[in-house]
Design a protein around this motif. Structure first.
Motif, PDB file in Angstrom:
ATOM      1  N   PRO A  65       0.840  -1.203   0.000  1.00 57.96           N
ATOM      2  CA  PRO A  65       0.000   0.000   0.000  1.00 57.96           C
ATOM      3  C   PRO A  65       0.878   1.258   0.000  1.00 57.96           C
ATOM      4  O   PRO A  65       2.055   1.225   0.347  1.00 57.96           O
ATOM      5  CB  PRO A  65      -0.797  -0.119   1.310  1.00 57.96           C
ATOM      6  N   TYR A  66       0.283   2.385  -0.367  1.00 56.66           N
ATOM      7  CA  TYR A  66       1.012   3.657  -0.343  1.00 56.66           C
ATOM      8  C   TYR A  66      -0.001   4.788  -0.130  1.00 56.66           C
ATOM      9  O   TYR A  66      -1.214   4.565  -0.126  1.00 56.66           O
ATOM     10  CB  TYR A  66       1.801   3.877  -1.636  1.00 56.66           C
ATOM     11  N   LYS A  67       0.510   6.010   0.060  1.00 58.28           N
ATOM     12  CA  LYS A  67      -0.366   7.154   0.304  1.00 58.28           C
ATOM     13  C   LYS A  67       0.002   8.299  -0.634  1.00 58.28           C
ATOM     14  O   LYS A  67       1.091   8.342  -1.213  1.00 58.28           O
ATOM     15  CB  LYS A  67      -0.271   7.615   1.760  1.00 58.28           C
ATOM     16  N   ALA A  68      -0.947   9.229  -0.799  1.00 57.72           N
ATOM     17  CA  ALA A  68      -0.712  10.480  -1.518  1.00 57.72           C
ATOM     18  C   ALA A  68      -1.382  11.590  -0.725  1.00 57.72           C
ATOM     19  O   ALA A  68      -2.389  11.358  -0.046  1.00 57.72           O
ATOM     20  CB  ALA A  68      -1.285  10.412  -2.931  1.00 57.72           C
ATOM     21  N   GLU A  69      -0.812  12.798  -0.771  1.00 54.08           N
ATOM     22  CA  GLU A  69      -1.361  13.886   0.028  1.00 54.08           C
ATOM     23  C   GLU A  69      -1.069  15.214  -0.633  1.00 54.08           C
ATOM     24  O   GLU A  69      -0.230  15.324  -1.534  1.00 54.08           O
ATOM     25  CB  GLU A  69      -0.777  13.867   1.434  1.00 54.08           C
ATOM     26  N   MET A  70      -1.791  16.261  -0.216  1.00 54.80           N
ATOM     27  CA  MET A  70      -1.522  17.608  -0.691  1.00 54.80           C
ATOM     28  C   MET A  70      -1.969  18.612   0.367  1.00 54.80           C
ATOM     29  O   MET A  70      -2.892  18.350   1.146  1.00 54.80           O
ATOM     30  CB  MET A  70      -2.242  17.900  -2.016  1.00 54.80           C
ATOM     31  N   GLN A  71      -1.285  19.736   0.433  1.00 54.84           N
ATOM     32  CA  GLN A  71      -1.657  20.802   1.349  1.00 54.84           C
ATOM     33  C   GLN A  71      -2.823  21.601   0.764  1.00 54.84           C
ATOM     34  O   GLN A  71      -2.914  21.783  -0.453  1.00 54.84           O
ATOM     35  CB  GLN A  71      -0.464  21.728   1.599  1.00 54.84           C
ATOM     36  N   VAL A  72      -3.686  22.096   1.640  1.00 50.71           N
ATOM     37  CA  VAL A  72      -4.852  22.873   1.232  1.00 50.71           C
ATOM     38  C   VAL A  72      -4.854  24.177   2.014  1.00 50.71           C
ATOM     39  O   VAL A  72      -4.910  24.155   3.256  1.00 50.71           O
ATOM     40  CB  VAL A  72      -6.165  22.102   1.489  1.00 50.71           C
ATOM     41  N   THR A 116      -9.242  17.024  -5.346  1.00 51.16           N
ATOM     42  CA  THR A 116      -9.279  15.662  -5.872  1.00 51.16           C
ATOM     43  C   THR A 116      -7.887  15.048  -5.793  1.00 51.16           C
ATOM     44  O   THR A 116      -6.885  15.715  -6.057  1.00 51.16           O
ATOM     45  CB  THR A 116      -9.761  15.632  -7.335  1.00 51.16           C
ATOM     46  N   LEU A 117      -7.825  13.789  -5.416  1.00 48.21           N
ATOM     47  CA  LEU A 117      -6.588  13.018  -5.394  1.00 48.21           C
ATOM     48  C   LEU A 117      -6.861  11.666  -6.027  1.00 48.21           C
ATOM     49  O   LEU A 117      -7.972  11.134  -5.912  1.00 48.21           O
ATOM     50  CB  LEU A 117      -6.093  12.826  -3.948  1.00 48.21           C
ATOM     51  N   SER A 118      -5.865  11.118  -6.698  1.00 50.48           N
ATOM     52  CA  SER A 118      -6.044   9.838  -7.378  1.00 50.48           C
ATOM     53  C   SER A 118      -4.869   8.916  -7.105  1.00 50.48           C
ATOM     54  O   SER A 118      -3.717   9.361  -7.001  1.00 50.48           O
ATOM     55  CB  SER A 118      -6.183  10.038  -8.890  1.00 50.48           C
ATOM     56  N   ALA A 124      -5.062  23.048   5.862  1.00 49.90           N
ATOM     57  CA  ALA A 124      -5.466  21.656   6.054  1.00 49.90           C
ATOM     58  C   ALA A 124      -4.607  20.789   5.146  1.00 49.90           C
ATOM     59  O   ALA A 124      -3.803  21.283   4.340  1.00 49.90           O
ATOM     60  CB  ALA A 124      -6.949  21.467   5.754  1.00 49.90           C
ATOM     61  N   LYS A 125      -4.761  19.488   5.285  1.00 49.68           N
ATOM     62  CA  LYS A 125      -4.085  18.534   4.410  1.00 49.68           C
ATOM     63  C   LYS A 125      -5.106  17.502   3.962  1.00 49.68           C
ATOM     64  O   LYS A 125      -5.939  17.055   4.750  1.00 49.68           O
ATOM     65  CB  LYS A 125      -2.926  17.852   5.131  1.00 49.68           C
ATOM     66  N   ALA A 126      -5.052  17.170   2.686  1.00 48.15           N
ATOM     67  CA  ALA A 126      -5.884  16.090   2.161  1.00 48.15           C
ATOM     68  C   ALA A 126      -4.998  14.881   1.903  1.00 48.15           C
ATOM     69  O   ALA A 126      -3.850  15.026   1.468  1.00 48.15           O
ATOM     70  CB  ALA A 126      -6.575  16.517   0.872  1.00 48.15           C
ATOM     71  N   PHE A 127      -5.508  13.688   2.180  1.00 42.72           N
ATOM     72  CA  PHE A 127      -4.710  12.483   1.959  1.00 42.72           C
ATOM     73  C   PHE A 127      -5.586  11.362   1.427  1.00 42.72           C
ATOM     74  O   PHE A 127      -6.797  11.349   1.601  1.00 42.72           O
ATOM     75  CB  PHE A 127      -4.033  12.031   3.254  1.00 42.72           C
ATOM     76  N   ILE A 128      -4.936  10.433   0.755  1.00 39.49           N
ATOM     77  CA  ILE A 128      -5.569   9.170   0.392  1.00 39.49           C
ATOM     78  C   ILE A 128      -4.593   8.031   0.663  1.00 39.49           C
ATOM     79  O   ILE A 128      -3.375   8.235   0.696  1.00 39.49           O
ATOM     80  CB  ILE A 128      -6.012   9.123  -1.088  1.00 39.49           C
ATOM     81  N   VAL A 129      -5.133   6.846   0.881  1.00 39.92           N
ATOM     82  CA  VAL A 129      -4.346   5.620   0.985  1.00 39.92           C
ATOM     83  C   VAL A 129      -4.781   4.712  -0.158  1.00 39.92           C
ATOM     84  O   VAL A 129      -5.982   4.587  -0.441  1.00 39.92           O
ATOM     85  CB  VAL A 129      -4.553   4.931   2.341  1.00 39.92           C
ATOM     86  N   CYS A 130      -3.824   4.093  -0.821  1.00 41.59           N
ATOM     87  CA  CYS A 130      -4.100   3.302  -2.019  1.00 41.59           C
ATOM     88  C   CYS A 130      -3.583   1.877  -1.856  1.00 41.59           C
ATOM     89  O   CYS A 130      -2.509   1.650  -1.281  1.00 41.59           O
ATOM     90  CB  CYS A 130      -3.430   3.922  -3.247  1.00 41.59           C
TER      91      CYS A 130
END
Length: 850
Positions: A440-447, A458-460, A517-523
């Motif tokens: 598994p891995y993650k992706a994130e971005m600052q908001v 949106t994150l993919s 804020a920070k947005a994140f996803i786990v894939c």
């Protein structure tokens, strides 16, 4: 090939998109009643089926002659003839996945800001500031001629404004509809077109109710130079009789209603300014070619915006006016061709070895002949080609149908037959310790949010990978300008309709200062790593991970108070990517929980401050990887549950509490449940652990339950065979050499779910005679060998053996007997028996090819 001209020209279907419902309180209500017929005496509608009625604005969600100022994303394509100063502005998030990368989807002729372009290519000058997330690139020249386009639009707006009213307009003072105000009821019964002419003053003082048949075009001409729409929009749910505020799930075709709503066109021919201040979403396409359009308090707009200039802090949702619609006036000059394809499967749930027929309806819904029409269908793994209707041919698994010229408004139907490959059954065990790794891995971005700003993010995951979790973590509000818990609101956090690896969140800052804020996803990976060295296959094989194609969802309107909502996934799956959507606000998620005792359920706990509608959702992950070589592996999960004491006064950003996975596992979905008084400010995935931010200012220490679902680094060891069905999507596309008016209807997907069987064998529907051999495809769920005998005319014509591959097709080359050499040249069909070493004998009729 057979062609036919429909009795009346077909309407181009809009693309269904999964977007949540919006409910928001307001003082006035506009009602769109989707009923079978309107009330009152009617004038017969005289209309012409027009292709591309909006000219060059066709296909653009925002088509603006001069400048624009925007504060939230546009889900479709945008074109501005002037300047557009967006900052990290998201464009095209709901354009179809099939949109070619070269398609113009972002055009700004003047100065510009920065953009996240999800599909297609961009024209901006200078060529900078565009993040291409869909493989597009910068365009060398401006593809839009705004001057001629708006000259045409002004002419059409004036022409349609002169159309005679076909329905009736009545004022109802007794107010039988919700909203508490006088209602302006627009009633029409024509199945094709209903025209209404009203004054600008009616929009600001009365409710508006539209009562017309589903499937008809609605044209509302509004006179006046400065209309101001002050009303909410409600749509009557014909299933339960309730009134629902306008939302994507209500307005768009194929969602709440079976037939959808093909076109609502608000025409403002005299307007130089237009205000849209409805408290809920605003539904319909706006044609105001001379107006400065401002969207104020509307939740969002659902339709195209065509205007002189455009200012909006709200989202414009992807819902195009039909590229072929019934509208008043004389037939326009001949328009472009528009090829469209619709694909269906004869059996959506076949067993392995069954013959499935794909039917392809190819149409030209445009006004000009389509030339060089070609249908292409790349058959996926999971099916084996059998035969296809002429002029279609097949080579290396790709079916190509050259149709030549298709007349305007003509159609043709083709078929392709395939054999559903059996689901792989039990094979030999390679090694009792064989397993596969998972990463598994993650992706994130600052908001960053300015005061009063609402932002969509949106994150993919990487292509083909699977979203398992996504959320915001709210970090900071500028000192003395607001608080995190009261002034920063998460309105939506959910997997999107763009695929199993996409997430979208909406966050709003009502503080007087900036918020961060920070947005994140786990894939999760789309497949395992190669088998370790203990496997007996020696081929570095990998197993696919999969989720059910559609998420499970639940939408309900909740009164103020505490509520729970439970989603349940099918047997053999578990919920991941829990999401919620409450665009009107007033909802706090106080719990999001899973338990190993009820592994198919996900429970949401909601704290609602005012009546509103909430949609909760989850994806359903198959807990067994896909079969390869006749075996599968189960995924291994651990559920780590921790109870923490949260002090009575935490830091203003909340205190951090960590939940840690076992050494051989990674955290893939966070869960929690908080008592009243505690607030969840989000959590941060660090894969091995999850860091939660919990806020408490009650003065009393309280207990918080924080959990983490952990996926182990390795699968369990082999399991022979599988009871899971195999989902096989199959997409066909159509192209033409002529100009195509609408590139968004050029592909269609039919999905079949192949059911497992303990021992299944099947054959392709045809065999090839070449010299002294007879060749054909054989499919099997089991490994081993198959003995084949070909019979016809009372004699054995060929026989031989083939090695069977579980879940796949093998080519059998059989030797002709003396009788076969004499008789096969005279026969069109023969009988083929396959006797596998494991399973029952199967006999099929097979066509002879030479």
């Amino acid at each position: 090939m057979s062609t036919s001209v429909p009795r009346r020209a077909r309407r181009a279907a809009r693309l269904p998109l999964a977007i949540a419902a919006l409910l928001c309180a307001g003082s006035a209500v506009t009602v769109l009643q989707l009923s079978g017929a309107g009330a009152g005496a009617q004038t017969p509608a005289v209309c012409t089926t027009v292709s591309n009625p909006l000219g060059d604005a066709t296909g653009w969600t925002e088509f603006i002659e001069t400048d624009g100022t925007r504060g939230a994303e546009s889900e479709g394509s945008i074109a501005y003839g002037g300047s557009f100063a967006g900052s990290g502005f998201t464009v095209g998030s709901h354009l179809p996945v099939s949109t070619p990368a070269s398609t113009p989807t972002l055009v700004v002729a003047g100065s510009h800001g920065t953009f996240n372009l999800q599909r297609g290519s961009a024209y901006v000058n200078p060529q900078s500031g565009v993040n291409f997330n869909g493989g597009g690139s910068y365009l060398a020249s401006n593809p839009v001629s705004f001057g001629p386009a708006f000259t045409y639009l002004r002419g059409k707006s004036a022409e349609w404004a002169g159309a005679a009213q076909t329905g009736t307009v009545t004022t109802v003072t007794s107010n039988p509809l919700p909203g508490g105000q006088v209602t302006l009821v627009l009633s029409g019964s024509n199945a094709d077109l209903n025209v209404f002419n009203i004054a600008a003053s009616d929009l600001g003082t009365k409710q508006v109710g539209i009562d017309v048949p589903q499937g008809s075009t609605v044209l509302v001409n509004v006179s006046g130079s400065a209309p101001a729409f002050q009303n909410n929009l409600l749509i009557k749910n014909q299933g339960n009789g309730n009134w629902d505020q306008a939302s994507d799930s209500v307005v768009k075709p194929g969602q709440m209603t079976a037939t959808g709503w093909p076109g609502i066109l608000w025409n403002f021919p005299q307007a130089t300014s237009l205000q849209i201040n409805s408290g809920s979403a605003f539904a319909g396409t706006v044609l105001a070619p001379d107006a400065a359009v401002t969207v104020g308090s509307a939740g969002h707009t659902i339709g195209q915006m065509i205007a002189k200039s455009f200012v909006s802090g709200k989202e414009t949702h992807f819902n195009l006016f039909p590229s072929s619609a019934c509208l008043p006036g004389p037939p326009p000059p001949v328009g472009d061709s528009d090829v469209k394809i619709t694909k269906t499967a004869s059996d959506p749930s076949p067993h392995g070895g069954d013959l499935v027929t794909y039917t392809l309806l190819v149409e030209n819904v445009g006004d000009s002949p389509a030339t060089g029409v070609v249908v292409t269908d790349v058959l996926p793994a999971g099916v084996t080609f059998d035969s296809a209707q002429a002029p279609c041919t097949q080579a290396s698994g790709t079916v190509t149908c050259n149709l030549g010229t298709l007349a305007a408004h003509a159609s043709t139907t083709l078929w392709i037959k395939v054999v559903a490959n059996p689901v792989a059954g039990a094979g030999p065990s390679s090694h009792p310790q064989a397993h596969h790794w998972l990463t598994p891995y993650k992706a994130e971005m600052q908001v960053d949010l300015q005061p009063g700003e609402q932002k969509s993010v949106t994150l993919s995951c990487n292509a083909g990978d699977i979203l398992s979790d996504g959320h915001f973590r709210i970090d900071h509000v500028d000192q003395d300008t607001g608080t995190i818990g009261d002034d920063v609101t998460i309105l939506s956090s959910q997997a999107t309709g763009l695929g199993v690896g996409s997430w979208k969140g909406i966050i709003r800052n009502d503080a007087d200062g900036r918020a961060q804020a920070k947005a994140f996803i786990v894939c999760l990976p789309k497949q395992t790593e190669a088998a370790d060295r203990q496997t007996g296959y020696n081929d570095s094989h990998k197993h696919p991970l999969s989720v059910d194609p559609a998420p499970v969802t639940h939408t309900a309107t909740y009164a103020a108070g505490s509520h729970t909502a439970t989603l349940t996934c099918p047997t053999g799956t578990m919920p991941i990517a829990p999401g919620f959507d409450a665009p009107a606000g007033g909802v706090v998620l106080t719990g999001s929980e899973w338990s190993q005792g009820q592994p198919r359920d996900w429970v949401f706990s909601l704290s609602v401050s005012a009546p509103t509608t909430v949609t909760v959702s989850a994806r359903c992950l198959r807990t067994t990887v896909g079969p390869v070589h006749g075996h599968t592996h189960d995924l291994k999960f651990s559920h780590v549950v921790e109870t923490f004491t949260v002090p009575g006064h935490t830091a203003k950003e909340g205190d951090e509490f960590k939940v840690v996975c076992p050494d051989d596992a990674k955290g893939v979905v966070a869960t929690w449940h908080l008592p009243p008084g505690l607030k969840h400010f989000g959590n941060d995935p660090r894969l091995k652990e999850r860091a939660f931010r919990i806020f408490n200012d009650t003065g009393v220490a309280q207990q918080a339950t924080l959990d983490l679902i952990c996926l182990h680094d390795r699968t369990k060891t082999e399991g022979m065979g599988t009871d899971d069905p195999v989902v096989v999507p199959n997409t066909a596309t159509v192209t033409s050499t002529s100009v195509d008016a609408n590139p968004f209807n050029n592909s269609s997907t039919a999905t079949i779910t192949v059911l497992p069987g303990s021992s299944t064998t099947g054959t392709g529907g045809s065999g090839l005679v070449s010299g002294s051999t007879f060749s054909m495809k054989v499919v099997s769920s089991m490994p081993g060998k198959g003995a084949l005998v070909v019979r016809g005319g009372g004699a054995v014509l060929a026989k031989g053996q083939v090695a069977l591959r579980p879940g796949q097709a093998s080519t059998a080359r059989l030797q002709l007997t003396a009788a076969g050499k004499r008789q096969l040249a005279k026969l069109d069909k023969v009988s083929v028996s396959v006797d596998p070493t494991r399973g029952r004998t199967v006999t099929r009729s097979v066509q002879v090819r030479r």
